[in-house]
Motif scaffolding. Structure first.
Motif, short mmCIF file in Angstrom:
data_model
loop_
_atom_site.label_atom_id
_atom_site.label_comp_id
_atom_site.label_asym_id
_atom_site.label_seq_id
_atom_site.Cartn_x
_atom_site.Cartn_y
_atom_site.Cartn_z
N ALA A 46 -1.01 -9.40 -2.43
CA ALA A 46 0.03 -9.54 -3.44
C ALA A 46 0.48 -8.19 -4.00
O ALA A 46 1.68 -7.92 -4.14
CB ALA A 46 -0.47 -10.44 -4.57
N ARG A 47 -0.47 -7.33 -4.33
CA ARG A 47 -0.14 -6.07 -5.01
C ARG A 47 0.62 -5.12 -4.10
O ARG A 47 1.40 -4.29 -4.56
CB ARG A 47 -1.41 -5.41 -5.54
N THR A 48 0.42 -5.22 -2.78
CA THR A 48 1.00 -4.25 -1.85
C THR A 48 2.13 -4.81 -0.99
O THR A 48 2.75 -4.06 -0.24
CB THR A 48 -0.10 -3.70 -0.92
N ALA A 49 2.42 -6.11 -1.11
CA ALA A 49 3.45 -6.71 -0.26
C ALA A 49 4.83 -6.15 -0.54
O ALA A 49 5.73 -6.20 0.32
CB ALA A 49 3.45 -8.23 -0.46
N SER A 50 5.03 -5.59 -1.74
CA SER A 50 6.34 -5.04 -2.10
C SER A 50 6.52 -3.59 -1.66
O SER A 50 7.56 -2.99 -1.93
CB SER A 50 6.54 -5.14 -3.62
N ARG A 51 5.53 -3.00 -1.01
CA ARG A 51 5.66 -1.63 -0.53
C ARG A 51 6.78 -1.53 0.51
O ARG A 51 7.13 -2.54 1.14
CB ARG A 51 4.33 -1.13 0.04
N PRO A 52 7.37 -0.36 0.71
CA PRO A 52 8.60 -0.25 1.50
C PRO A 52 8.52 -0.78 2.92
O PRO A 52 9.49 -1.37 3.40
CB PRO A 52 8.87 1.26 1.49
#
Length: 321
Positions: free
Chosen positions: A104-110
């Protein structure tokens, strides 16, 4: 697995709201700056501070007045830390893109969010590394060699979490290399003091990055990622206390080895006071830590900028007395 939080405008979930990248950077550059974690400067600080420790302690041990070259080493380390932290994070996100998409915390990384392609990330990685290499070439030959060797732990780190419960050790090997590099940039060679300082930094990295890893403990367990946070579990505080003691003992030993031969008692007292004050900050983190509070873990992790600045400032005072 928890649902990924919404991140309007391509913002990364764990970035500070209102950071300069999201507010001020040209829109076309934002995905690449986010890939380099320019919107989360704590990593640059954690890479830079061991450089400043090594440089300040080297100058204090020599007993000489700092030169313009020393000033350039300090500035060059700051620019280089920004660039190499960005290159390292880019490499990490390329290798971890499938794992990041599942957390969840890293799924929005580029890369997992589709803002940057893998090819684009590789080009960006090379550009950052080349700019950092240009700065390295302004320093002496032993430092250039050390800088090139530093790429080994940087390249290895992303894979460590897949095969060992101690990936934080590999992070520490990479993040604290600047203690060796900056000392050598000033003195032209290595000695026992910077090696002790380097190992102290590794122990410090085990302290702060274990706190950081507790944010992802549950998701990491689901996708098979190893970390000291998962390994230590409810015994985390006991382990962190040990890392804190190791950090302070090794840093104190580095100060003694560096400054006792010079016979400057005030410089020795000032530098040791920095070690003592850092210890109070780490103790404060331990008292506050709740491994089940992800937001608190992130705040405590970020507070290590201040923890690392404390000895850097006291080492600078040791130069002046």
């Amino acid at each position: 697995m928890t649902e990924a939080p919404e991140t309007p405008g391509g913002q990364v979930a764990d970035a500070v709201r209102g950071n300069w990248v999201d507010r001020l950077a040209p829109e076309a550059t934002r995905p690449y700056l986010r890939l380099s974690r320019a919107d989360r400067p704590i990593g640059t600080w954690l890479l830079l501070l061991p450089c400043w420790w090594g440089l300040a302690l080297a100058i204090a041990s020599s007993g000489r007045t700092p030169t313009l070259y020393d000033f350039w080493i300090a500035v060059g380390c700051a620019i280089g830390a920004f660039l190499m932290r960005g290159a390292g994070c880019t490499w990490n996100d390329i290798t971890d893109r499938d794992f990041d998409g599942a957390v969840a915390r890293t799924a929005s990384r580029p890369i997992p969010s589709g803002q940057v392609s893998v090819k684009g990330a590789m080009i960006w990685l090379v550009l950052q590394a080349l700019m950092a290499f240009g700065i390295l070439l302004t320093l002496n030959l032993p430092t250039i060699v050390l800088g090139i060797v530093s790429l080994v732990p940087v390249c290895i780190y992303p894979f460590a979490k897949r095969v060992t419960w101690w990936p934080q050790v590999f992070l520490g090997l990479a993040f604290n290399w600047g203690a060796l590099l900056a000392w050598t940039a000033h003195t032209g060679s290595l000695s026992l003091a910077p090696v002790l300082l380097y190992i102290a930094g590794i122990a410090w990295t085990l302290f702060y990055d274990t706190i950081y890893a507790h944010q992802d403990r549950e998701d990491d367990a689901l996708i098979g990622i190893k970390s000291t946070a998962r390994l230590f579990g409810e015994n985390t505080k006991s382990w962190l206390r040990g890392f804190m003691i190791a950090t302070l003992a090794l840093m104190g030993a580095a100060v003694l080895v560096a400054l006792v031969p010079g016979g400057n008692f005030l410089a020795l007292v000032a530098a040791l006071a920095g070690v003592w004050a850092m210890g109070w900050h780490l103790s404060w983190q331990l008292v506050r830590l709740d491994i089940d509070d992800a937001d608190l873990c992130l705040r405590l992790f970020r507070s290590n900028r201040d923890a690392g600045l404390i000895p850097a400032l006291f080492f600078a005072v040791a130069i002046l007395v």
